[in-house]
Design an enzyme around this catalytic site. Structure first.
Site: not given
Ligand code: GLY
Ligand code: MN
Ligand code: MN
Length: 440
Positions: A43, A246, A274, A391, A408
Site C-alpha cells: 500500500d 553515480h 544541480d 577522477y 567535480r
Molecule cells: N546530478 C546529476 C548531474 O550532475 O548530471
Molecule cells: Mn550534479
Molecule cells: Mn549535472
C-alpha cells in the site's frame, strides 16, 4: 532565508504556454497525460511527482489527470481530473475536482477523468492532426490508439479521424529550453536552498562519521526551505567513492584525509538545481588535493567564460577539456603535447563525462543539443550546468599522491543577453572560502 513566497497565479503563468503550444501546432489536438502514481510495495507509494510536460502546460499537481489542447481558429484548453471525493480526501487529502480546477488553473473546460473515454473520441472527431507522445508507456499508447480507433469506427457516419500523428515532445522541448520569468524565479529559489544545504554540509563535515550524516544535513536544509524533495538522489561520496560518478549508497565512513564530493540539489515548484562541491573532510586540502581542485576550478572558469549567447553548445566543454588536459600533463597524469592528449582522448581516463546539460523541470532537462547535426547555439533564457571534474582511480603510472582523488565542481548557469548569470554563485567554491567556512 525567507520562506514566504507569493502564491502562483496559474492562469497568468500557464495559459500563455498553452496558447503558444496551440500557435505552434497550427491545427489539431494535443493530448498530454501526467505521471501515474507508482507503488513502492503493497500500500506504499513513491512520493508523487507529476509529469514535467504536463506540469509545464497546466501547473496541475494531482495524479490521474490528462490535458487536451485544441489548436486552430478557436483554441481551447481542457483538463480531465479526479472528482471531489470526501471519502478519499479524509484518507489522502485535498482534491480540486473539475469545477475548482477550471477556475484555479484557468482552463476553458474541465471534466471528470471518468468521462475521458467518451469525450476524447468526440474531441478528436474531424481534427486533422493528433499531437501526443508515444513509445514511453505501452499502457498509455494503447489508450491513445483506443480513442483514435473509436473515431475511425465512426467514419461511416461522416466523421473523419486525424490523418497525421505528430510527436508532441519535439514542440514542447523547444519551448521548455528557454525559461520564462516564473521558471527562473523557481530556479533561483532552488539554487538558494541548495546553496544553504551545501554550506551546512561543509560546516558539518569535520565532525561527521559517515556519508549519510552529511546527506541528512542536505535533506534537512531542503525541507526546511520548503522544497518537497531533492531533484535527484544526492551523491555524498567520501574518499575513493568520489571517483564513482553515480555513487548513491552514501553509507561509508568518512576519514580525516578524505575528500568529500557532494552532488546535490533540491526541486522547487518542479524546477531543479544541480550543484557539486568537493572539499576536504578535515577542513584543509592536502597539496595534491589542492592541485587537482585548482585545476578543475580553472577548467570550470574557462567553461563559464565560454558560455554566452551565440556560443555553440560544445564550446564550454572544449574550453574545460583544454584546461584539464594541460593540467593532467603538468601533473604527470597524461603525457605528450596538449593537442595530442586532446586528439587521442587520453584525458578521458580521468575526465569521462560531458561538461553540462540543460537544467529545468528535469535535472537533465528537455531540449536538443544539436540541430541538423551541428552543435546548437546558446540563447538568452537557456539554463545549463557547467560541471567539469577529474577522477583519478588507481592505475599503472598514476602518481601515488593523486590516487583516489575525485573532484567535480558544478554550477547552474543562465545565459543572458549580456553573457551569463551563475544562479548558484553563492555556494562556496574558492579554496580559501571553503576552508574558512569549515574552520568557523
Ligand atoms: N546530478 C546529476 C548531474 O550532475 O548530471
Ligand atoms: Mn550534479
Ligand atoms: Mn549535472
Amino acid at each position: 532565508m525567507n520562506n514566504l513566497r507569493p502564491p502562483i497565479d496559474y492562469p497568468t503563468v500557464f495559459a500563455p504556454r498553452r496558447a503558444r503550444l496551440a500557435a505552434r501546432m497550427g491545427e489539431g489536438v494535443a493530448i498530454v497525460p501526467t505521471s501515474p502514481e507508482r507503488l513502492r510495495n503493497r500500500d506504499a507509494h513513491y512520493l508523487y511527482r507529476y509529469d514535467s510536460y504536463f506540469y509545464y502546460l497546466s501547473g496541475f499537481p494531482e495524479p490521474e489527470a490528462v490535458m487536451v489542447q485544441i489548436a486552430g481558429k478557436a483554441p481551447r484548453s481542457i483538463l480531465f481530473c479526479r472528482d471531489k471525493d470526501i471519502e478519499r480526501e479524509i484518507w489522502d487529502g485535498f482534491r480540486f475536482g473539475p469545477a475548482a480546477a477550471r477556475e484555479v488553473f484557468g482552463f476553458d473546460e474541465c471534466f471528470s477523468i471518468s468521462e475521458i473515454d467518451t469525450r476524447l473520441p468526440q474531441l478528436l472527431a474531424d481534427q486533422p492532426a493528433l499531437y501526443c507522445h508515444l513509445g514511453s508507456d505501452e499502457h498509455w499508447d494503447a489508450r491513445v490508439l483506443g480513442w483514435l480507433n473509436a473515431v475511425r469506427a465512426q467514419v461511416r457516419s461522416g466523421v473523419s479521424a486525424p490523418a497525421a500523428i505528430h510527436d508532441l515532445h519535439g514542440l514542447l522541448d523547444d519551448m521548455r529550453v528557454i525559461k520564462d520569468a516564473h521558471e527562473l524565479a523557481a530556479m533561483r529559489r532552488a539554487a538558494e536552498i541548495s546553496t544553504a544545504a551545501h554550506s551546512r554540509a561543509m560546516r558539518a563535515a569535520r565532525t561527521a562519521r559517515y556519508e549519510y550524516e552529511i546527506e541528512a544535513e542536505l535533506l534537512h536544509e531542503f525541507r526546511r526551505g520548503g522544497a518537497p524533495a531533492p531533484a535527484y538522489t544526492s551523491i555524498v561520496a567520501g574518499g575513493a567513492n568520489s571517483c564513482v560518478l553515480h555513487y548513491v549508497a552514501n553509507d561509508a565512513p568518512l576519514h580525516h584525509g578524505d575528500l568529500l564530493l557532494i552532488d546535490a540539489g533540491c526541486e522547487v515548484d518542479g524546477y531543479a538545481s544541480d550543484i557539486t562541491r568537493t572539499f576536504p573532510v578535515s577542513g584543509r586540502y592536502s597539496a595534491a588535493q589542492r592541485d587537482i581542485y585548482e585545476m578543475v576550478l580553472a577548467a570550470q572558469a574557462a567553461a563559464i567564460a565560454a558560455t554566452r549567447p551565440g556560443a555553440l553548445w560544445n564550446e564550454p566543454h572544449d574550453a574545460a577539456v583544454r584546461v584539464l588536459a594541460q593540467g593532467m600533463i603538468d601533473f604527470g597524469l597524461c603525457h605528450g603535447s596538449l593537442d595530442k592528449v586532446i586528439e587521442n582522448g587520453d584525458y578521458r581516463q580521468f575526465y569521462m563525462h560531458r561538461t553540462g546539460h540543460w537544467l529545468g523541470l528535469d535535472v537533465h532537462d528537455a531540449g536538443d543539443y544539436k540541430r541538423d547535426n551541428a552543435w546548437r547555439a546558446l540563447e538568452p533564457g537557456m539554463v545549463l550546468t557547467v560541471e567539469p571534474g577529474c577522477y583519478i582511480r588507481p592505475a599503472e603510472g598514476v602518481p601515488p599522491q593523486f590516487v583516489n582523488i575525485g573532484i567535480r565542481i558544478e554550477d547552474d548557469v543562465l545565459v543572458t543577453d549580456a553573457g551569463v548569470e551563475v544562479l548558484t554563485r553563492a555556494t562556496p567554491k574558492a579554496v580559501a572560502e571553503i576552508e574558512s567556512l569549515m574552520r568557523g
